[in-house]
Write an enzyme that holds these catalytic residues in place. Structure first.
Site, PDB file in Angstrom:
ATOM      1  N   LYS A  41      44.468  82.282  73.554  1.00 45.97           N
ATOM      2  CA  LYS A  41      45.400  83.368  73.901  1.00 45.97           C
ATOM      3  C   LYS A  41      44.622  84.481  74.600  1.00 45.97           C
ATOM      4  O   LYS A  41      43.502  84.815  74.172  1.00 45.97           O
ATOM      5  CB  LYS A  41      46.050  83.872  72.610  1.00 45.97           C
ATOM      6  CG  LYS A  41      47.140  84.914  72.774  1.00 45.97           C
ATOM      7  CD  LYS A  41      47.754  85.221  71.402  1.00 45.97           C
ATOM      8  CE  LYS A  41      48.870  86.229  71.451  1.00 45.97           C
ATOM      9  NZ  LYS A  41      49.461  86.490  70.119  1.00 45.97           N
ATOM     10  N   SER A 116      54.346  86.075  69.961  1.00 46.81           N
ATOM     11  CA  SER A 116      53.746  86.355  71.246  1.00 46.81           C
ATOM     12  C   SER A 116      52.768  85.301  71.749  1.00 46.81           C
ATOM     13  O   SER A 116      52.378  85.347  72.913  1.00 46.81           O
ATOM     14  CB  SER A 116      53.028  87.699  71.181  1.00 46.81           C
ATOM     15  OG  SER A 116      51.984  87.653  70.224  1.00 46.81           O
ATOM     16  N   SER A 140      53.449  85.775  65.286  1.00 42.52           N
ATOM     17  CA  SER A 140      53.189  85.326  66.655  1.00 42.52           C
ATOM     18  C   SER A 140      52.544  83.965  66.824  1.00 42.52           C
ATOM     19  O   SER A 140      52.482  83.463  67.943  1.00 42.52           O
ATOM     20  CB  SER A 140      52.345  86.357  67.386  1.00 42.52           C
ATOM     21  OG  SER A 140      53.177  87.397  67.798  1.00 42.52           O
TER      22      SER A 140
HETATM   23  N1  GLN Z   1      57.347  89.688  66.950  1.00 37.79           N
HETATM   24  C1  GLN Z   1      56.417  90.507  66.224  1.00 37.79           C
HETATM   25  C2  GLN Z   1      56.159  91.778  66.982  1.00 37.79           C
HETATM   26  O1  GLN Z   1      56.670  91.916  68.028  1.00 37.79           O
HETATM   27  C3  GLN Z   1      55.160  89.766  65.930  1.00 37.79           C
HETATM   28  C4  GLN Z   1      54.095  89.918  66.933  1.00 37.79           C
HETATM   29  C5  GLN Z   1      52.785  89.323  66.563  1.00 37.79           C
HETATM   30  O2  GLN Z   1      52.641  88.637  65.540  1.00 37.79           O
HETATM   31  N2  GLN Z   1      51.762  89.633  67.366  1.00 37.79           N
HETATM   32  O3  GLN Z   1      55.466  92.637  66.548  1.00 37.79           O
END
Ligand code: GLN
Length: 463
Positions: A41, A116, A140
């Site tokens: 990532k 994400s 994410s």
């Molecule tokens: N959807 C969550 C957020 O927007 C999780 C994001 C993540 O785990 N980086 O914060």
């Protein structure tokens, strides 16, 4: 190999940067991780590669060093072939918050890959790499894994060094694994875990206790009901966390298979969960506002061509560099932390967090693991039927509690419903990753990993 890769990549757009020359050599591996390519990532540092975090602000930034987790994998003989797309700084649930490109779901290009870590999940699901690294602050790794039909592990907080992970919300997040099988996930996790002097929160985990073969089930209905009784915004959130029909099917199927496998299922309820999302977003945005302060275009980030003074320089760089979602969260974070109001928001969120952690620890004294949904919907589409930003945030409820509690959680495909995978997750006590691997491995024998149309097997099975 290369033509298979190019064909899929054109369709899904999983990568921000690819070192294609690394792909021309056939994988040499005959077992273990040696000789296997992997993707990372683009918020995790790999020397010489991009480190954009999906942001315009870091579009031209190249990493001068390599994250500990990546170094451990390289030491085991695996090699990085590219950096994958993500919601800007990890903020989102679709990867559409990336300022750099769109990533599509390999099962249906009109749908999101989740987020994400959507790029990493899509690359693994399409078979472009056998595994990838992602980061999980509130879901994410697990949510895109569920959307794409693969395995996603959020390790125990502190199990894997965060050195080299660009911080979003430091007290919640961990580097996680996306893989094409449970055993592969285990191999990667075993390679990257362990204390690291460069990350003071990393530590060696105690081994899990003897399993009792009891699984606690946390049903979506009980959570939705407790939210709906609250009225107002929480009631709205209650509707957002209700499972869509296909996801409920998948969840029921998971329960039936686990019970056929001889696990005893018991119903659980965790009342403090209803405040999980507000607590998560209060803490996450507070920490984000502090962590992202470093992007001032002087130390990091693209610098505007001219500015009258340092203030206008900072202003221009951050206004032009950050996308809407990131700006919203920085504002929310500074709001909840502003002087005189910390008790009202931030400290209250910390108290809820402590309660949630305690409730999960208590529940885990009755069972080895807790079965929960990952997300109320399957991979959602763009356009008219997409989920609003509010619903996307409310829907983080099932994933964000493992981060608030610091516990390990593994997401795996329960079934395929209406042509799209449905994931479920298992949470366990701190350090009990092996407990959830073992259950998911049992499950995998009955329900092997599903694959999107056009997928080809390029890698030996992990083991
Ligand atoms: N959807 C969550 C957020 O927007 C999780 C994001 C993540 O785990 N980086 O914060």
């Amino acid at each position: 190999m290369l033509s298979y890769f190019n064909k899929w990549e054109e369709k899904i757009g999983a990568f921000i940067e690819i070192h294609r020359e690394a792909l021309s050599a056939p994988p040499l591996s005959t077992g273990g991780l040696a000789g296997l390519p992997f993707a990372v990532k683009d918020n995790i540092a790999v020397k010489g590669f991009s480190l954009t975090c999906g942001s315009k602000l870091l579009q031209n930034f190249r990493s001068p060093y390599t994250a500990t987790a990546v170094r451990n994998l390289e030491a085991a003989g695996a090699y990085v072939i590219g950096k994958t797309n993500l919601d800007e700084f990890g903020m989102g649930s679709s990867t559409d918050n990336s300022a750099l490109k769109r990533t599509n779901n390999p099962w249906d290009s009109a749908r999101v890959a989740g987020g994400s870590s959507g790029g990493s999940a899509a690359a693994v699901a399409a078979g472009l790499v056998p595994f990838a690294l992602g980061s999980d602050t509130g879901g994410s790794v697990r949510q895109p894994a569920a959307f794409c039909g693969i395995i996603g592990l959020k390790p125990t907080y502190g199990a894997v060094s965060r050195y080299g992970l660009v911080a979003y919300a430091s007290s919640l997040e961990t580097i996680g694994v996306l893989a094409d099988g449970v055993d592969r996930c285990r191999q990667v996790f075993t390679t990257i875990r362990g204390p690291d002097p460069a990350d003071q929160t990393s530590y060696a985990l105690p081994p899990p206790s003897e399993p009792s073969r009891i699984i606690g089930v946390l049903s979506a209905e009980s959570i939705a009901r407790s939210l709906s009784n609250e009225g107002g915004v929480l009631e709205e959130a209650g509707n957002a966390v209700l499972l869509e029909e296909d996801v409920r099917h998948g969840f029921d199927r998971a329960k039936a298979i686990l019970s056929d496998l001889g696990y005893k299922l018991i119903e659980l309820s965790i009342p403090s969960l209803k405040y999980g999302v507000p607590a998560y977003y209060t803490i996450a945005t507070a920490e984000a506002s502090a962590n992202l302060a470093r992007f001032d275009s002087i130390r990091y980030g693209q610098r505007p061509l001219k500015a009258e003074n340092p203030d206008t320089l900072l202003d221009a760089a951050r206004t032009g560099g950050f996308g809407d979602e990131v700006r919203l969260r920085i504002l929310l974070g500074t709001f909840v932390l502003r002087s005189g109001f910390q008790d009202r928001y931030y400290l209250r969120a910390q108290r809820i967090r402590a309660q949630i952690r305690q409730d999960f620890e208590q529940a885990l004294t009755q069972c080895d693991a807790i079965l929960m949904p990952v997300f109320p919907t399957r991979a959602f589409s763009r356009g008219e039927n997409t989920l609003s930003p509010f619903v996307q945030k409310a829907a983080d409820l099932y994933t964000c509690c493992a981060n608030l509690a610091g516990l390990p959680a593994l997401s795996f495909p329960a079934s395929v419903e209406g042509g799209l995978p449905v994931g479920v997750q298992l949470l366990a006590s701190a350090g009990a990753e092996e407990t959830v691997f073992a259950i998911a491995e049992d499950y995998e024998k009955i329900q092997p990993l599903p694959h999107p149309c056009g997928w080809k097997s390029l890698w030996h099975k992990g083991s």
